[in-house]
Write an enzyme that holds these catalytic residues in place. Structure first.
Site, PDB file in Angstrom:
ATOM      1  CB  CYS B 155      -0.955  -0.005   1.181  1.00 51.28           C
ATOM      2  SG  CYS B 155      -0.128  -0.241   2.762  1.00 51.28           S
ATOM      3  CG  HIS B 248       0.116   4.668   3.961  1.00 48.94           C
ATOM      4  ND1 HIS B 248      -0.429   4.472   5.209  1.00 48.94           N
ATOM      5  CD2 HIS B 248       0.495   3.424   3.533  1.00 48.94           C
ATOM      6  CE1 HIS B 248      -0.375   3.180   5.509  1.00 48.94           C
ATOM      7  NE2 HIS B 248       0.161   2.523   4.518  1.00 48.94           N
TER       8      HIS B 248
END
Lengths: 359, 359, 359, 359
Positions: B155, B248
């Site tokens: 990810c 993120h």
């Protein structure tokens, strides 16, 4: 005892000076200076929120009653010759107008950025660039002052420079890439970070911060021989704000001219960590720099208070193949070594070097 | 409708697949596969904590009752030829043993890292490296499979590669320095990040993460002509964990071979942002990449859900003088484009390219 | 020195015992007991995560090297007669099987709930119900033990009872309504609260907690004369979890039989705060109870560590017109006075009362 | 369309009105009113921070360009007869001086507390006390106004009263004890909660809040027949601030006159939840009140946005033996149903009842 005044005594940084000087073996608080609005009050009254009746004292250690009872003075009418040293904890704009008036007569150690970038003003970190104190004589001559101004760096610069210093000495640093994750206390209180903005979030920008770090790093690591020659280091930063109360974390990537292995870097840093010990300054930490082997360190909550917040804690030392050097993570306490306690350490160095005169 | 099975259906990622496929116009959930321990139960019973009686369904959207009533099957006894496609949401170790059995008969799109680094396995991001699908034929031949395995990236890689792709196409990326500030959801639940460890804190290390990002970036941005030729990009990362729930954030520094100004980079990214639009995939966001002008963006809480969490949001585009290129900050949703929804997008691409066969 | 063993020495509470006993003037750690899985290792090895290689020591103070080098023993094979006292830091189920074996020979002070509700077992808070130690003789006779088991209360009960005690003594408490906002450290580590679940959130339920507080409060504040007679106080609780690392906050509403003004309550609490001082126990805080006048206190981050986390801090004392009495807010450190350090204080009381015998 | 003005349009609550009225089927924004300092600018310019150049728009939904281009007007010079309705989003002091001027000509729906406690002013929650609208005629007569002022309650009162209403109707509430855990957005931005003060912390006091909740609850649940007769309910509160962005959580203990079992309370609440549905107001949620069976709900992050933040979510319904009734936990969205969206719902009710006149 050396008599000191604190300029901006009611602000958060001013309070930190009060706390840092509590039972100091060399310095004694003689005056607490505030804006005209707070002047003439007992210090504890000046700190009391008039709406809520609460004493707004933000340090961990309690406010000493002898200090609480001192009557504050208007900083614009203050006679600097009544003290041996002024600690300045005001914002840059105010610093620009007040500090020169004081420095005409008395040394000023400042947390403000106002004079950091002037040609005859050193930005000082004891143990890193003590020799920059030589600039003070020139500053005095050029400006016709009896005193002088010595600023400390921006709190984000401090840890970075302390970690770079041994590498620069031993392997010559040529370039640095740094991403910071900065604590909310760095924004202070008057325009502080709202919980609403930082809970479950990151703010990727702190106005002016990156430029300060880039400029200050080169000045501090540079030389001084009649004039400052900034170190020839390219520095590129991204400064962000995270939901941490205290302690700036920085991910650092360093290009060195000389080949520097991980073990070299560790040895260099560890050897350096005791470099300030010999001078016997009261606030010197047992280590300026601490290198962790545990890859999960440093963490701001666990490491920021190492040696009273005076130690820069480094970990995750690894090879960096992009820049050609090493990379690591550091934690440095932004409101301790990075602010009032760091400024007190500067004052201790000034005293040790005979640059403070008692009246 | 294309019939799909979800492997690891009770885990967090498995649940995200269930949610992502709710009312999908092409795919229909035919089987929910679990370990033997949960198999043979109704899905909602399998999700119910036996100690607390609570339905442990962790997605925002409610669990559809038709899915809740499906009876789970033991993944080790599953006949893959009963479906057209398997979405795999298990940990790497399990993936390594189960996915090949399925792929013998049926295509597998996987969030696991188990096969990402094999010579005949593409790591796919639609719109970035569609041509790597050519590797599947070789994979099938070499392994004697009728199906195949297509993993999505880690990810943290996803947002980075999406932001680098236009710069690499237009100006040739040579090196990347990246510091990530990763959300706690990235660690999942079974060995998730404790509040005790991350409140008022940062954890500077995520085991294995940096290596994954460095390797995957080059593979995805590289070519495939009979074999993978990784892009010749040096990548150096520091991956940290922060107290953010989802999304993120990455601070990226890029060295380009061709000269690339800030305006060049913005134009390149914006032009690219529509590159996946033509294929008409149901999950394609209106923009793969969104460039902000506001220096205070992107922020994970404000930007992670842009276009349903499928868009990588970039901001703070600036010149980088250390690497010689540009630097910026990005936010990418780690559990949407970076996980199940990203895998569904891959499956849509497979279908569009005629690589899924209905039984 | 009194020789002690710590049962469950590798767990979080066990570690807190190790830290609490560091340089203790009366107690010396003789044995560190663990499950068979960790037994036979050096303590520091037993604490080292085999996956990550990290020393999982979770206390603020460093692990003493003399303790780090001790070899752990299997708790199921331990000979309790080799020590003078056992501190038990295991979960309730394990406590139920192991503690009686030890208590046959040796006193056990326990943080587990296993025996709290038995008819011959006191739940002890020094300074609150010292007279309940009389139950130990009956416990020994009835069970044929030479030792005994003394549990401390649930960490949420502790602060509540300490704040109620003076009010009950002076004005007779009849009913209590309490809403807790509990720290994540209270859930421990093995099934700890995930950041994912508590960031920007509150969890309104902690299984079993409300019943424990309701029962324990009455038992501790009740009498003992051959048998326990629970205090006749109705208690109603709502226990919630908030995103605070340490320190439980409780909003308390108290109905008193005798009329009790705000000033009465403050005087009562302040008078009581020194009630444990006379016994000269090493861990006694200078005040068991501290009453704040500032309406913004107590706050967990500011007040939890008062006197080393041994003081219950009360504020916002106001009249309560619904119950007919007073209301207030308290903060109590759940992992210090509420756990290992509170248990050490109990052991000190046992020693002072002559209930520990040296071998 | 009914033409409305928003007073305090640049503030956070004003922005929420702008967002809530976006594409509203009955109301159209005609005027955006600000202090003289911001007046005469385009709305987007007025929202732009002059230091940072950032558009300070704090709502989730984007600012519509048609609204962005509207030119703001000085609220002190505004002619209220140019619109059919004013939404007031200013602080109490300003509301006290401006709202009466507007109400002379035009209805005002206000989020300010300035007039809430006046004898001829209802505090309105649609579905709870619609009949209090009868007071408006008296208000108009007594004050000689053509318009009127209708405030909504404090955001902490709203959820409490909605949950109490069915219990009061069916079982007669006599007393309430309530502890709130309030979100930081409730403090707004101009004097908002600093991250520094709330990270890893709780603030146990919100000035004035408890008195507001206690008074408003009785007024809203009371009757009106020519004059207000507050409900005879004793209310005792403790209001605290926690590190949650949005959504107030409240632990509520209720004494009822008539015997009310848990099942009775659930039935009562569920029956009531549809009580506003018949009027066909555009902002009415499908349920005013939602009762959860899962003991781990409600949680602010999971439940605050139920039905667009217009539903009060209740859980943990249990018997309360201290007060003699029931206890539960609720979550209510403080900046949606508790602020602008709640005020829009009031305006919809006014329109449905024929109390708004189009010009």
């Amino acid at each position: 005892m050396i008599k000191v005044a604190i300029l901006g005594a009611t602000g958060v940084v001013g309070q930190q000076f009060v706390a840092a000087l509590n039972e100091h073996s060399w310095f004694e608080i003689e005056k607490l200076l505030t804006s005209v609005r707070s002047a003439g009050k007992r210090y504890d009254e000046a700190l009391t929120n008039s709406h809520t009746g609460t004493l707004e004292w933000f340090c961990d250690s309690p406010l000493q009653s002898s200090i609480a009872q001192m009557v504050t003075e208007d900083s614009s009418k203050f006679d600097p010759s009544s003290v041996d040293l002024v600690f300045s904890a005001v914002e840059s704009e105010q610093a620009r107008s007040l500090e020169p008036n004081y420095a005409e007569h008395t040394p000023v150690v400042s947390t403000a950025s106002a004079f950091r970038y002037e040609q005859d003003v050193p930005i000082l970190i004891p143990g890193i660039n003590n020799q920059h104190l030589d600039a003070l004589e020139i500053q005095q001559e050029r400006r016709g002052w009896q005193g002088f101004i010595v600023p400390i760096p921006n709190c984000t610069t401090t840890g970075l420079v302390i970690s770079l210093k041994p590498l620069h000495d031993d392997y010559q640093v040529e370039a640095v890439v740094m991403t910071s994750m900065q604590a909310v206390s760095g924004a202070g209180r008057s325009s502080g970070v709202l919980a609403l903005d930082i809970t479950d979030n990151i703010i990727p920008f702190i106005r002016g911060e990156e430029e300060k770090v880039e400029t200050e790093t080169c000045k501090i690591l540079g030389g001084f021989q009649g004039a400052f020659t900034p170190a020839n280091i390219r520095v590129s930063c991204t400064c962000t704000r995270v939901d941490v109360s205290d302690g700036h974390t920085e991910a650092v990537y360093v290009k060195t001219k000389e080949n520097c292995s991980i073990e070299d870097a560790k040895k260099s840093m560890r050897r350096f960590s005791r470099s300030l010990a010999d001078l016997g300054l009261p606030s010197t930490p047992s280590e300026l720099l601490l290198v962790h082997e545990d890859p999960y360190r440093p963490q701001p909550r666990l490491d920021r208070d190492t040696n009273g917040g005076m130690t820069t804690v480094v970990g995750r030392l690894r090879e960096d193949k992009v820049l050609g050097g090493v990379k690591y993570v550091l934690v440095s306490h932004n409101t301790k070594m990075g602010a009032a306690k760091g400024a007190v350490l500067v004052a201790e160095l000034l005293h040790r070097k005979g640059l403070l005169k008692r009246r």
